[in-house]
Design a protein around this motif. Structure first.
Motif, mmCIF file in Angstrom:
data_model
loop_
_atom_site.group_PDB
_atom_site.id
_atom_site.type_symbol
_atom_site.label_atom_id
_atom_site.label_comp_id
_atom_site.label_asym_id
_atom_site.label_seq_id
_atom_site.Cartn_x
_atom_site.Cartn_y
_atom_site.Cartn_z
ATOM 1 N N HIS A 67 0.866 -1.182 0.000
ATOM 2 C CA HIS A 67 0.000 0.000 0.000
ATOM 3 C C HIS A 67 0.899 1.227 0.000
ATOM 4 N N PHE A 68 0.713 2.105 -0.963
ATOM 5 C CA PHE A 68 1.478 3.345 -0.929
ATOM 6 C C PHE A 68 0.640 4.382 -0.191
ATOM 7 N N ILE A 69 1.123 4.818 0.982
ATOM 8 C CA ILE A 69 0.296 5.680 1.832
ATOM 9 C C ILE A 69 0.851 7.094 1.930
ATOM 10 N N GLY A 70 1.982 7.361 1.287
ATOM 11 C CA GLY A 70 2.595 8.686 1.397
ATOM 12 C C GLY A 70 2.093 9.648 0.342
ATOM 13 N N HIS A 88 -3.064 5.095 -1.559
ATOM 14 C CA HIS A 88 -4.016 5.733 -0.637
ATOM 15 C C HIS A 88 -4.113 7.241 -0.803
ATOM 16 N N GLY A 89 -3.001 7.887 -1.138
ATOM 17 C CA GLY A 89 -2.952 9.348 -1.008
ATOM 18 C C GLY A 89 -3.168 10.123 -2.288
ATOM 19 N N VAL A 90 -4.210 9.803 -3.052
ATOM 20 C CA VAL A 90 -4.449 10.570 -4.280
ATOM 21 C C VAL A 90 -5.118 11.881 -3.885
ATOM 22 N N ASP A 91 -4.342 12.950 -3.981
ATOM 23 C CA ASP A 91 -4.760 14.212 -3.365
ATOM 24 C C ASP A 91 -4.894 15.357 -4.364
ATOM 25 N N SER A 92 -4.816 15.065 -5.658
ATOM 26 C CA SER A 92 -5.008 16.128 -6.648
ATOM 27 C C SER A 92 -5.480 15.527 -7.966
ATOM 28 N N ILE A 93 -6.123 16.358 -8.768
ATOM 29 C CA ILE A 93 -6.575 15.926 -10.095
ATOM 30 C C ILE A 93 -5.368 15.587 -10.962
ATOM 31 N N LYS A 94 -4.333 16.373 -10.801
ATOM 32 C CA LYS A 94 -3.121 16.152 -11.598
ATOM 33 C C LYS A 94 -2.571 14.728 -11.372
ATOM 34 N N LEU A 95 -2.531 14.316 -10.099
ATOM 35 C CA LEU A 95 -2.041 12.978 -9.778
ATOM 36 C C LEU A 95 -2.991 11.909 -10.317
ATOM 37 N N LEU A 96 -4.284 12.153 -10.186
ATOM 38 C CA LEU A 96 -5.286 11.205 -10.685
ATOM 39 C C LEU A 96 -5.143 11.036 -12.202
ATOM 40 N N GLN A 97 -4.933 12.135 -12.898
ATOM 41 C CA GLN A 97 -4.751 12.079 -14.358
ATOM 42 C C GLN A 97 -3.506 11.290 -14.735
ATOM 43 N N GLU A 98 -2.458 11.482 -13.966
ATOM 44 C CA GLU A 98 -1.215 10.763 -14.253
ATOM 45 C C GLU A 98 -1.388 9.259 -14.011
ATOM 46 N N ILE A 99 -2.051 8.903 -12.921
ATOM 47 C CA ILE A 99 -2.302 7.483 -12.628
ATOM 48 C C ILE A 99 -3.148 6.875 -13.748
ATOM 49 N N ASP A 100 -4.117 7.629 -14.218
ATOM 50 C CA ASP A 100 -4.980 7.174 -15.317
ATOM 51 C C ASP A 100 -4.154 6.904 -16.575
ATOM 52 N N LYS A 101 -3.242 7.814 -16.834
ATOM 53 C CA LYS A 101 -2.386 7.697 -18.022
ATOM 54 C C LYS A 101 -1.484 6.457 -17.934
ATOM 55 N N VAL A 102 -0.886 6.278 -16.769
ATOM 56 C CA VAL A 102 -0.008 5.118 -16.565
ATOM 57 C C VAL A 102 -0.819 3.819 -16.620
ATOM 58 N N GLY A 103 -2.008 3.847 -16.045
ATOM 59 C CA GLY A 103 -2.903 2.684 -16.093
ATOM 60 C C GLY A 103 -3.226 2.296 -17.529
ATOM 61 N N ALA A 104 -3.477 3.300 -18.366
ATOM 62 C CA ALA A 104 -3.785 3.047 -19.782
ATOM 63 C C ALA A 104 -2.611 2.352 -20.458
#
Ligand SMILES: *Cc1c(COP(=O)(O)O)cnc(C)c1O
Length: 224
Positions: A67-70, A88-104
């Motif tokens: 679990h990445f909690i930082g 655990h710590g998705v704290d901005s839209i920018k980070l969410l977009q990046e995770i989405d991109k990497v997931g793709a």
């Protein structure tokens, strides 16, 4: 450099009776400590730092759920995305977009929790209530971030001895969790994790509806 097995047993009993998950937070602690808990059955471990997580993931058993909690920097998502169990710590839209991109790119949905700022302190990261509800709507209603699996919410209470205040903050988070659960489309999703509670406040967290506690010092001793 050794684990408090007695504390572990009592936490396991408590989480079992609350239907919650115990994540053992092993940041800054050596592999031997992780192995000691692993050998008595623990599989969920939490880490705060990317480099340390990469090392531990490489050196320790492959069936550990990390679990990445930082606080995660966007440019480091791709390093942990291939194996991380839950961010655990998705704290901005920018980070969410990046995770989405990497997931793709990896052709998988990456499990995430949206971090909500519930503490009075300025220093803790996270969305405020309006932002997190907005983000949940764009995910569940509009279908944005298709390569992310938003599994729930995470929050940290203020660092204080005032139990009433901690309780209020956890109740706030629980009520946001309940509100998001009413959004159309959430019902058939995997939105069911409420990650709240650490060594000093896990009891209040479980009483307030936590489904996942993140425990470090109580298991591994104080950190430097
Ligand atoms: C370090 C940390 C924990 C564990 O804290 P303890 O007080 O040692 O139990 C839990 N959650 C987060 C986000 C942390 O950074």
């Amino acid at each position: 450099m050794s684990v408090n097995v007695e504390a572990y047993r009592s936490l396991m009993n408590l989480t079992a009776s609350s239907n919650a998950l115990l994540v053992a937070v092993s940041k800054t602690k050596p592999n031997e400590d992780v192995s000691e808990l692993y050998n008595i059955g623990q599989r969920d471990f939490g880490e705060n730092y990317v480099q340390e997580l990469l090392k531990k993931h490489e050196q320790l058993p492959q069936d550990i759920r990390w679990h990445f909690i930082g606080h995660l920097q966007s440019n480091k998502v791709k390093q942990i995305a291939p194996f991380v169990h839950l961010i655990h710590g998705v704290d901005s839209i920018k980070l969410l977009q990046e995770i989405d991109k990497v997931g793709a790119k990896l052709q998988k949905k990456i499990n995430c929790l949206l971090q909500v700022h519930i503490a009075k302190e300025e220093t803790k990261f996270g969305f405020d209530k309006a932002e997190v509800i907005d983000t949940a709507n764009s995910y569940f209603v509009e279908g944005k971030y298709a390569n992310v699996q938003i599994c729930g919410l995470m929050g940290m209470a203020s660092f204080t001895n005032d139990e009433k205040q901690i309780q209020t903050e956890f109740h706030d988070l629980k009520s946001i969790f309940t509100e998001i659960n009413k959004i159309e489309g959430v019902i058939n999703s995997n939105f069911n994790v409420l990650s709240m509670g650490m060594s000093n406040d896990y009891k209040i967290a479980l009483e307030s509806g936590s489904t996942l506690i993140r425990i470090g010092s109580m298991l591994f001793g104080t950190r430097n």
